[in-house]
Design an enzyme around this catalytic site. Structure first.
Site, short mmCIF file in Angstrom:
data_model
loop_
_atom_site.label_atom_id
_atom_site.label_comp_id
_atom_site.label_asym_id
_atom_site.label_seq_id
_atom_site.Cartn_x
_atom_site.Cartn_y
_atom_site.Cartn_z
N ARG A 72 0.83 -1.20 0.00
CA ARG A 72 0.00 0.00 0.00
C ARG A 72 0.87 1.26 0.00
NH1 ARG A 72 -4.50 -0.31 4.45
NH2 ARG A 72 -4.99 1.73 3.56
N ASN A 104 -8.37 8.58 6.25
CA ASN A 104 -7.35 8.07 5.33
C ASN A 104 -5.97 8.04 5.98
OD1 ASN A 104 -9.43 7.99 3.56
ND2 ASN A 104 -8.82 9.77 2.37
N HIS A 130 -7.44 7.35 11.74
CA HIS A 130 -7.01 5.95 11.58
C HIS A 130 -5.50 5.80 11.46
CE1 HIS A 130 -11.28 4.59 10.11
NE2 HIS A 130 -11.22 4.78 11.41
N THR A 199 -16.82 8.94 1.64
CA THR A 199 -16.81 7.85 2.62
C THR A 199 -18.17 7.18 2.67
OG1 THR A 199 -16.59 7.22 4.96
CG2 THR A 199 -17.11 9.53 4.52
N SER A 200 -18.16 5.85 2.72
CA SER A 200 -19.42 5.11 2.74
C SER A 200 -20.17 5.35 4.05
CB SER A 200 -19.15 3.61 2.55
OG SER A 200 -18.22 3.16 3.50
N PRO A 225 -19.99 10.10 -5.50
CA PRO A 225 -20.73 9.67 -6.70
C PRO A 225 -21.70 8.53 -6.41
CG PRO A 225 -18.47 8.86 -6.77
CD PRO A 225 -18.57 9.75 -5.56
P1 OAD Z 1 -15.16 2.97 1.51
O1 OAD Z 1 -14.42 2.17 0.50
O2 OAD Z 1 -16.05 2.27 2.46
O3 OAD Z 1 -16.05 4.07 0.78
C1 OAD Z 1 -15.49 4.88 -0.24
C2 OAD Z 1 -16.53 5.90 -0.66
O4 OAD Z 1 -15.93 6.71 -1.66
C3 OAD Z 1 -17.80 5.30 -1.27
O5 OAD Z 1 -18.94 5.95 -0.74
C4 OAD Z 1 -17.65 5.60 -2.77
O6 OAD Z 1 -18.90 5.81 -3.43
C5 OAD Z 1 -16.85 6.89 -2.72
N1 OAD Z 1 -16.06 7.19 -3.94
C6 OAD Z 1 -15.55 6.35 -4.87
N2 OAD Z 1 -14.90 7.05 -5.83
C7 OAD Z 1 -14.99 8.37 -5.47
C8 OAD Z 1 -14.51 9.58 -6.04
N3 OAD Z 1 -13.80 9.60 -7.17
N4 OAD Z 1 -14.80 10.75 -5.40
C9 OAD Z 1 -15.52 10.74 -4.24
N5 OAD Z 1 -15.99 9.63 -3.67
C10 OAD Z 1 -15.73 8.45 -4.26
O7 OAD Z 1 -14.04 3.84 2.27
P2 OAD Z 1 -14.15 4.60 3.66
O8 OAD Z 1 -15.54 5.06 3.91
O9 OAD Z 1 -13.06 5.59 3.71
O10 OAD Z 1 -10.66 1.65 8.05
O11 OAD Z 1 -13.82 3.42 4.65
C11 OAD Z 1 -13.81 3.68 6.02
C12 OAD Z 1 -12.81 2.81 6.69
O12 OAD Z 1 -13.05 1.44 6.35
C13 OAD Z 1 -11.37 3.02 6.26
O13 OAD Z 1 -10.75 4.11 6.91
C14 OAD Z 1 -10.74 1.72 6.62
C15 OAD Z 1 -11.78 0.79 6.07
O14 OAD Z 1 -11.82 -0.48 6.58
C16 OAD Z 1 -9.68 0.97 8.64
O15 OAD Z 1 -8.81 0.39 8.02
C17 OAD Z 1 -9.75 0.99 10.14
#
Ligand code: OAD
Length: 258
Positions: A72, A104, A130, A199-200, A225
């Site tokens: 990574r 992030n 995190h 973020t989801s 999106p």
């Molecule tokens: P996710 O992978 O769960 O969600 C990513 C989000 O980004 C989704 O809602 C997508 O629709 C959106 N997305 C994708 N492409 C995009 C773009 N070009 N512009 C804007 N948004 C876009 O990631 P996180 O919500 O960050 O934790 O995940 C939360 C945590 O889960 C992370 O920090 C990590 C993971 O497990 C740990 O490792 C503790």
């Protein structure tokens, strides 16, 4: 779909807010080429979190965990902040009252301050909920330092106590850094608006920062999106990629990087 009215509504909400808390997730870095976790090409599609991102996984096979985190690092080393990171950093330099909180670990918010040659990089520094991909800490004692090496092999040992060193990131089942969480929640409670980007919203307590802002009266704006867990309580959903939606929302010229 984003309509001109949803981005206009989001702009008015932000303009009316004296204090804003911003919560970012993997999506803000997707346009830089960093994989998200839960999308079709997300990291959790090809790997099981319990094999790579838990204390138990590290106890079972620290070599496997280290190999994944070094991979990574090597991915992120090839990436640069995109127009969303840059617009956010410019916005934070231009006005007071913004707290940036990120889930992030990729360091791209921090690097945007370097790219902008910001005199006061602390002003645009995010709160890291995190941890960081580029820090390393002892499994057992308080030893911690920066470490950017993506090519090393094996498991490094703590120079202070000899225990294995591990990535200084938060794993599933672990507590978030107490100070970072406290500062984030305090900013959420003070905020007039909360801006959630990429973020989801399914991982707590991080997602709770935005929910805390909402329950304290802040207006909620989502830039993503796709659908997120925040949409039902959002005042405006901007269905755009971060690199387009964030500069457009913040209404600032940015240097295109992607
Ligand atoms: P996710 O992978 O769960 O969600 C990513 C989000 O980004 C989704 O809602 C997508 O629709 C959106 N997305 C994708 N492409 C995009 C773009 N070009 N512009 C804007 N948004 C876009 O990631 P996180 O919500 O960050 O934790 O995940 C939360 C945590 O889960 C992370 O920090 C990590 C993971 O497990 C740990 O490792 C503790």
């Amino acid at each position: 779909m984003t309509t001109p009215s949803s981005i206009e509504a989001a702009r008015s909400l932000l303009r009316a807010a004296a204090r804003v808390v911003v919560l970012t997730g993997a999506g803000v870095s997707a346009d830089s080429g960093v994989p998200t976790f839960r999308g079709p090409d997300g990291l959790w599609r090809g790997h099981r979190p319990e094999d790579l991102a838990t204390p138990e996984a590290f106890a079972r096979s620290p070599e496997t965990v280290w190999a994944w985190y070094r991979w990574r690092r090597s991915v992120v080393a090839e990436c640069r902040p995109n127009a969303a990171h840059i617009a956010l950093a410019r916005w934070m330099m231009a006005r007071d009252g913004i707290t940036l909180v990120t889930q992030n670990v990729d360091g791209l918010h921090e690097r945007s301050a370097v790219e902008l040659d910001a005199e006061d990089s602390a002003r645009v520094a995010p709160i890291l909920l995190h941890g960081s991909l580029f820090r390393i800490r002892c499994r057992d004692c308080a030893y911690e330092r920066e470490d950017r090496d993506a090519a090393a092999v094996g498991v490094p040992a703590c120079p202070a106590c000899g225990a294995p060193l591990r990535p200084a990131v938060v794993w599933f089942g672990e507590a978030l850094p107490a100070r970072a969480l406290r500062l984030s929640i305090a900013a959420a409670r003070r905020a007039d608006a909360c801006l959630v980007i990429g973020t989801s919203g399914v991982v707590y307590p991080a997602a709770g920062v935005a929910m805390e802002a909402v329950s304290s009266g802040a207006r909620l704006i989502v830039i993503d999106p796709g659908e997120t867990a925040f949409d039902p309580v959002a005042d405006a959903c901007v269905r755009m990629h971060a690199k387009d939606g964030v500069p457009s929302l913040l209404d600032l010229a940015t240097t295109p990087h992607s």
